[in-house]
Design a protein around this motif. Structure first.
Motif, PDB file in Angstrom:
ATOM      1  N   TYR A  94      59.375 -13.984 -42.975  1.00 10.89           N
ATOM      2  CA  TYR A  94      60.481 -14.687 -42.307  1.00 10.89           C
ATOM      3  C   TYR A  94      60.639 -16.081 -42.965  1.00 10.89           C
ATOM      4  CZ  TYR A  94      59.439 -11.250 -38.721  1.00 10.89           C
ATOM      5  OH  TYR A  94      59.541  -9.990 -37.799  1.00 10.89           O
TER       6      TYR A  94
ATOM      7  N   LEU B  25      65.719 -10.731 -38.095  1.00 12.44           N
ATOM      8  CA  LEU B  25      66.148 -11.884 -38.957  1.00 12.44           C
ATOM      9  C   LEU B  25      67.503 -12.314 -38.067  1.00 12.44           C
ATOM     10  CD1 LEU B  25      66.083 -10.576 -42.435  1.00 12.44           C
ATOM     11  CD2 LEU B  25      64.339 -12.077 -41.657  1.00 12.44           C
TER      12      LEU B  25
ATOM     13  N   VAL C 283      62.665 -15.895 -46.034  1.00  9.86           N
ATOM     14  CA  VAL C 283      64.091 -15.324 -45.881  1.00  9.86           C
ATOM     15  C   VAL C 283      64.684 -16.422 -45.075  1.00  9.86           C
ATOM     16  CG1 VAL C 283      65.546 -13.736 -44.681  1.00  9.86           C
ATOM     17  CG2 VAL C 283      63.372 -12.925 -46.069  1.00  9.86           C
ATOM     18  N   GLU C 284      64.320 -17.024 -44.015  1.00  9.18           N
ATOM     19  CA  GLU C 284      65.034 -17.935 -43.585  1.00  9.18           C
ATOM     20  C   GLU C 284      65.330 -19.215 -43.929  1.00  9.18           C
ATOM     21  OE1 GLU C 284      66.794 -17.330 -40.715  1.00  9.18           O
ATOM     22  OE2 GLU C 284      65.670 -15.362 -40.109  1.00  9.18           O
TER      23      GLU C 284
ATOM     24  N   THR D  16      62.640 -13.561 -32.634  1.00 11.52           N
ATOM     25  CA  THR D  16      63.563 -13.264 -33.729  1.00 11.52           C
ATOM     26  C   THR D  16      62.655 -13.829 -34.804  1.00 11.52           C
ATOM     27  OG1 THR D  16      64.729 -15.226 -33.534  1.00 11.52           O
ATOM     28  CG2 THR D  16      65.290 -13.139 -32.478  1.00 11.52           C
ATOM     29  N   SER D  17      62.980 -13.609 -36.086  1.00 16.53           N
ATOM     30  CA  SER D  17      62.372 -14.232 -37.166  1.00 16.53           C
ATOM     31  C   SER D  17      62.335 -15.787 -37.194  1.00 16.53           C
ATOM     32  CB  SER D  17      62.632 -14.026 -38.510  1.00 16.53           C
ATOM     33  OG  SER D  17      64.173 -14.246 -38.871  1.00 16.53           O
ATOM     34  N   ASP D  18      63.987 -16.097 -36.711  1.00 17.51           N
ATOM     35  CA  ASP D  18      64.258 -17.699 -36.630  1.00 17.51           C
ATOM     36  C   ASP D  18      63.314 -18.385 -35.810  1.00 17.51           C
ATOM     37  OD1 ASP D  18      66.422 -19.598 -37.711  1.00 17.51           O
ATOM     38  OD2 ASP D  18      66.505 -19.888 -35.671  1.00 17.51           O
TER      39      ASP D  18
ATOM     40  N   GLY E  25      69.999 -15.131 -42.215  1.00 14.25           N
ATOM     41  CA  GLY E  25      68.906 -14.478 -43.004  1.00 14.25           C
ATOM     42  C   GLY E  25      69.441 -13.243 -43.391  1.00 14.25           C
TER      43      GLY E  25
END
Length: 321
Positions: A145, A180, A148-149, A89-91, A184
């Motif tokens: 990423y 996201l 956004v995060e 995931t982006s996180d 996010g």
């Protein structure tokens, strides 16, 4: 702790790591450090946070561990994540990327006849890089990423500042928005729903991507009022196939758009026997002759003839005009 505050604290704590003095270890010392049960427990706690979209908390807790144990825990955490082979995931990607950039302060030294060889004692940077390579993440995706995060991406500026980049950035967002974290996606959605929609809206393709990923009722409310195109029609079909309570509610709202009304009613007819909200809404639409024809035909085409006959008996007023 608030996510934005954590980001600020992390940047301060990470900046201090670059000033850590290198410490040389023997192979025996390395093995003793790896055998420490507290380090393993800490690593598993960090991993649990990182795998549950809490990378900021994982990073914060990791940086609070004193050196040199911190470096051991970092290595064990990245090693455990790699062994789990998680879908990124982006996180999680932001967390792994941040570990990749932390300089190593513990060096393993090996000496022999006429040579002296040193290397990082705990190769978390290489493990993190290997994970990033396995996920095939490019620099543009990582920058997206991270922005956004960390709550730093201005969606309107990002999509409009350079016309030549608008199309590739839209594709980047559409392909990666599902990766996201919940925070996010909410961060992106709020930039659309809290702005003056008269002044600017993203393309319908971007709107559909963010709305379907975030399940934001506010975004869908705006989407159904936009000019209909293939992206909107595909989303309507997806919701019709999904059939969840949320999707049925969106089909009901979409019917307020004249371009989507007929297809919305056809899709809702599929759920008339099983969803009270769908049935109640269809009953309310039966006063319109054209809508009534669409609804009646659709219900029977779905194979609900027996149910439809009972429906006629229960609501004779709907069929006597």
């Amino acid at each position: 702790m608030h996510k934005r505050l954590l980001v600020i604290l992390l940047s301060v704590m990470l900046s201090g790591l670059s000033m850590v003095q290198a410490v040389e270890l023997t192979q025996q010392q390395k093995q003793q450090m790896l055998a420490d049960t507290q380090s393993h427990d800490d690593a598993q706690r960090i991993v649990a946070l990182a795998l549950s979209d809490q990378s900021d908390k994982a990073n914060f807790d990791l940086l609070r561990i004193k050196q040199p144990q911190q470096e051991v825990v970092r290595f064990l955490a990245i090693k455990s994540i790699a062994e789990n082979h998680p879908q990124y995931t982006s996180d999680l990607a932001v967390f792994v990327d941040s570990q990749r950039k932390v300089p190593s302060s513990l060096t393993l030294v090996e000496q022999g006849d006429g040579f002296r060889f040193s290397s990082p004692a705990f190769a978390y940077q290489q493990l993190a890089q290997r994970l990033m390579d396995d996920w095939d993440l490019n620099e543009q995706e990582m920058n997206f990423y991270i922005a956004v995060e960390n709550g730093k991406l201005n969606l309107r500026t990002w999509l409009t500042e350079n016309p030549e980049l608008t199309s590739p950035r839209e594709r980047l967002l559409i392909e990666n928005v599902v990766k996201l974290s919940e925070d996010g996606m909410s961060f992106l959605a709020q930039q659309v729903t809290t702005n003056n929609v008269v002044s600017w809206l993203p393309s319908t393709e971007v709107m559909v991507a963010i709305a379907s990923a975030s399940h934001s009722p506010e975004l869908y409310n705006i989407l159904w009022k936009m000019k209909t195109n293939s992206a909107v029609n595909r989303e309507l079909e997806r919701l019709g196939a999904d059939g969840s309570e949320f999707s049925i509610q969106q089909l009901i709202l979409a019917s307020s758009n004249p371009s989507l009304n007929k297809r919305s009613l056809q899709l809702l007819a599929k759920y008339a026997p099983t969803s009270q909200p769908a049935e109640d809404f269809l009953v309310s639409k039966m006063n319109n002759r054209n809508d009534a024809q669409v609804i009646s035909t659709s219900i029977q085409e779905y194979g609900y003839s027996s149910w439809f006959k009972q429906w006629v008996i229960e609501h004779p007023e709907l069929f006597n005009h």
